[in-house]
Design a protein around this motif. Structure first.
Motif, short mmCIF file in Angstrom:
data_model
loop_
_atom_site.label_atom_id
_atom_site.label_comp_id
_atom_site.label_asym_id
_atom_site.label_seq_id
_atom_site.Cartn_x
_atom_site.Cartn_y
_atom_site.Cartn_z
N ARG A 277 0.85 -1.19 0.00
CA ARG A 277 0.00 0.00 0.00
C ARG A 277 0.89 1.24 0.00
NH1 ARG A 277 -4.32 -0.47 4.39
NH2 ARG A 277 -5.17 -1.89 2.80
N LYS A 280 4.59 0.55 0.14
CA LYS A 280 5.18 -0.08 1.31
C LYS A 280 4.46 -1.38 1.64
CE LYS A 280 6.52 4.35 3.38
NZ LYS A 280 6.37 5.23 4.57
N LYS A 281 5.26 -2.39 2.03
CA LYS A 281 4.69 -3.66 2.41
C LYS A 281 3.96 -3.52 3.73
CE LYS A 281 5.98 -8.50 3.22
NZ LYS A 281 7.10 -9.48 3.24
N GLN A 282 2.73 -4.02 3.79
CA GLN A 282 1.89 -3.89 4.97
C GLN A 282 1.75 -5.22 5.69
OE1 GLN A 282 0.19 -0.92 5.95
NE2 GLN A 282 1.44 0.07 4.38
N ASP A 294 -4.47 -0.82 -3.82
CA ASP A 294 -3.60 -1.79 -3.14
C ASP A 294 -3.07 -2.82 -4.13
OD1 ASP A 294 -3.86 -0.59 -0.70
OD2 ASP A 294 -5.17 -2.10 0.18
#
Length: 332
Positions: A277, A280-282, A294
């Motif tokens: 998202r 950046k990796k969530q 997303d």
């Protein structure tokens, strides 16, 4: 010996390229499904020529409006025939006669008024007037539907057909409490669930011009709904059957989108799927709610990396075999 080592290095490179090609087949952004999955954003067109009717139109009930098409035949000194559309203001303009506003009138009364008006110009003429096609218009459908907005329908379209035009109900729609706001009349609440179970047409009414249809969400799921006008799709890549862009649906989770992408491939790791998202990796699990824009990535399974086709184990085994072959040759 130098030539043997060159052969070993060349084979290792070839194995690495083969593995890279397998990885590229799953999980690269440029390798998506040829067609968008599931639901297209483009609205459907409801064709009404020729009109598809449940039954013969009752002239004592049908209400005339802008867009209705009449056939007018006047048999006087010479025969005259016209196809005339009721204009946006409700007027029907008859050549050589003039215009008459018939919008909002029941069909039989509108035809009587038109005949009287024509008789003023063409006395003793035989006059035949018939409704030859029905009008289309737009109604607004909001709330728990897959593509909220305006649906183009005909004057005899029922609620279920109108909802189909905007791609159906949302998975969390409360189909038992659909509100229809009607201009100049009392609002009505209908249940499409009851219509499906009993066939009650009172729960599947014909929509009128100016109607606003509001479909509520099921109360217990309402908190997880993220309604937005944004049209950014959700990108599903990695080891899934149909990677690519999927339209955003409010309230859908990570595992829902993986399912819409055809599910995880045989060599994918379902439990290790994750969200990206805003670049950046969530930290997310399969029940995490997805937002517009997303990206979802399903990685390759560890088992396949170690033991699958072109796996690490196969590469090491091939390399070891070459070394042993070389040593055997050297020992002779």
């Amino acid at each position: 010996m130098k030539e043997i080592w060159q052969i070993i290095i060349a084979i290792s490179i070839m194995l690495g390229i083969a593995r890279a090609q397998i990885e590229n087949q799953f999980g690269r952004f440029e390798n998506r499904a040829k067609e968008k999955t599931v639901i297209e954003l483009a609205p459907k067109k409801l064709e009404i020529i020729p009109p598809v009717l449940e039954q013969v139109i009752d002239p004592n009930e049908y209400v005339v409006g802008p867009g209705d098409i009449f056939g007018v035949n006047i048999d006087a000194m010479e025969n005259m025939y016209y196809n005339i559309t009721v204009g946006p203001t409700g007027d029907l303009l008859i050549p050589g006669v003039g215009s008459e506003n018939i919008s909002g009138l029941i069909l039989i009364k509108g035809i009587d008024i038109l005949k009287h008006r024509i008789n003023e110009t063409f006395q003793n003429a035989r006059i035949d007037i018939s409704l030859i096609n029905i009008r289309t218009f737009k109604v607004q459908i909001i709330g728990a539907v897959n593509n909220p907005g305006f649906a183009k329908i005909s004057a005899l379209t029922r609620l279920d057909e109108a909802i189909d035009v905007i791609e159906g109900l949302h998975r969390y729609a409360d189909e038992k409490k659909i509100l229809i706001k009607r201009t100049g009349e009392n609002n009505i609440i209908v249940s499409l669930a009851n219509y499906i179970n009993t066939g009650s047409l009172n729960d599947n009414p014909i929509l009128k011009e100016g109607d606003i249809v509001s479909v509520p969400y099921i109360e217990e799921n309402k908190q997880q709904i993220y309604d937005t006008f944004k049209k950014m799709p959700v990108i599903v890549t990695g080891f899934v059957m149909e990677p690519g862009a999927i339209n955003f649906f409010p309230g859908y989770s990570l595992q829902d989108y993986i399912g819409l992408a055809g599910g995880v491939s045989e060599i994918g790791n379902y439990s290790k799927a994750y969200l990206i998202r805003s670049g950046k990796k969530q930290a997310a699990d399969l029940e995490s709610i997805v937002l517009p824009g997303d990206q979802i990535f399903v990685p390759e399974s560890t088992l396949n990396i170690l033991f699958g086709k072109n796996s690490l184990l196969q590469t090491v085994t091939a390399f070891t075999s070459l070394v042993l072959t070389y040593l055997a040759i050297q020992s002779k």
